[in-house]
Motif scaffolding. Structure first.
Motif, PDB file in Angstrom:
ATOM      1  N   PHE A  60       0.859  -1.173   0.000  1.00 56.74           N
ATOM      2  CA  PHE A  60       0.000   0.000   0.000  1.00 56.74           C
ATOM      3  C   PHE A  60       0.901   1.231   0.000  1.00 56.74           C
ATOM      4  N   VAL A  61       0.838   2.024  -1.063  1.00 52.21           N
ATOM      5  CA  VAL A  61       1.662   3.222  -1.199  1.00 52.21           C
ATOM      6  C   VAL A  61       0.791   4.442  -0.922  1.00 52.21           C
ATOM      7  N   ASP A  62       1.193   5.245   0.062  1.00 51.83           N
ATOM      8  CA  ASP A  62       0.466   6.457   0.449  1.00 51.83           C
ATOM      9  C   ASP A  62      -1.031   6.184   0.613  1.00 51.83           C
ATOM     10  N   PRO A  63      -1.390   5.222   1.488  1.00 52.56           N
ATOM     11  CA  PRO A  63      -2.804   4.884   1.681  1.00 52.56           C
ATOM     12  C   PRO A  63      -3.545   5.966   2.458  1.00 52.56           C
ATOM     13  N   ILE A 104       3.280  -1.161   3.996  1.00 54.31           N
ATOM     14  CA  ILE A 104       2.803   0.203   3.773  1.00 54.31           C
ATOM     15  C   ILE A 104       4.019   1.075   3.512  1.00 54.31           C
ATOM     16  N   MET A 105       3.923   1.925   2.487  1.00 54.20           N
ATOM     17  CA  MET A 105       4.962   2.903   2.196  1.00 54.20           C
ATOM     18  C   MET A 105       4.323   4.287   2.292  1.00 54.20           C
ATOM     19  N   LEU A 106       4.744   5.054   3.274  1.00 54.40           N
ATOM     20  CA  LEU A 106       4.221   6.412   3.451  1.00 54.40           C
ATOM     21  C   LEU A 106       5.240   7.416   2.918  1.00 54.40           C
ATOM     22  N   PRO A 107       4.739   8.539   2.379  1.00 55.29           N
ATOM     23  CA  PRO A 107       5.678   9.531   1.821  1.00 55.29           C
ATOM     24  C   PRO A 107       6.511  10.203   2.900  1.00 55.29           C
TER      25      PRO A 107
END
Length: 107
Positions: A60-63, A104-107
């Protein structure tokens, strides 16, 4: 929201990268959009409805939520052929029998 899917037929592994994924407390219209985007990504990857059990790997990128459990519930609802209307990748979310990599990848 943007989805990219890959499927390894030999390992029965569906890999998804989902940018801007919604969480489980979504309105029906958002769920419909999620299903539509997943189906678009499936078509782009040359996939149609899968009828056997699979493993799932998802990033999940920038969910819209930092809660991985809520993101997974929304994804399962969007993949499930028994929830909502329109074409889906799975007949039933019970076909997902193994979760391989979830992140999860958050900015």
């Amino acid at each position: 929201m943007r989805v990219k899917l890959q499927y390894d037929h030999r390992r029965r592994l569906l890999t998804a990268t989902i940018r801007g994924a919604p969480h489980r407390r979504i309105h029906r219209e958002v769920l419909k959009q999620y299903r539509t985007e997943l189906w678009r990504a499936a078509q782009e990857a040359g996939l149609y409805q899968i009828s056997h059990d699979i493993s799932l790997s998802v990033l999940f990128v920038d969910p819209t939520s930092p809660d991985i459990d809520n993101l997974l519930v929304a994804l399962f609802q969007a993949l499930d052929g028994k929830t909502g209307k329109g074409p889906t990748l799975l007949k039933d979310d019970g076909q997902i029998v193994h979760l391989k990599d979830i992140g999860i990848m958050l900015p």
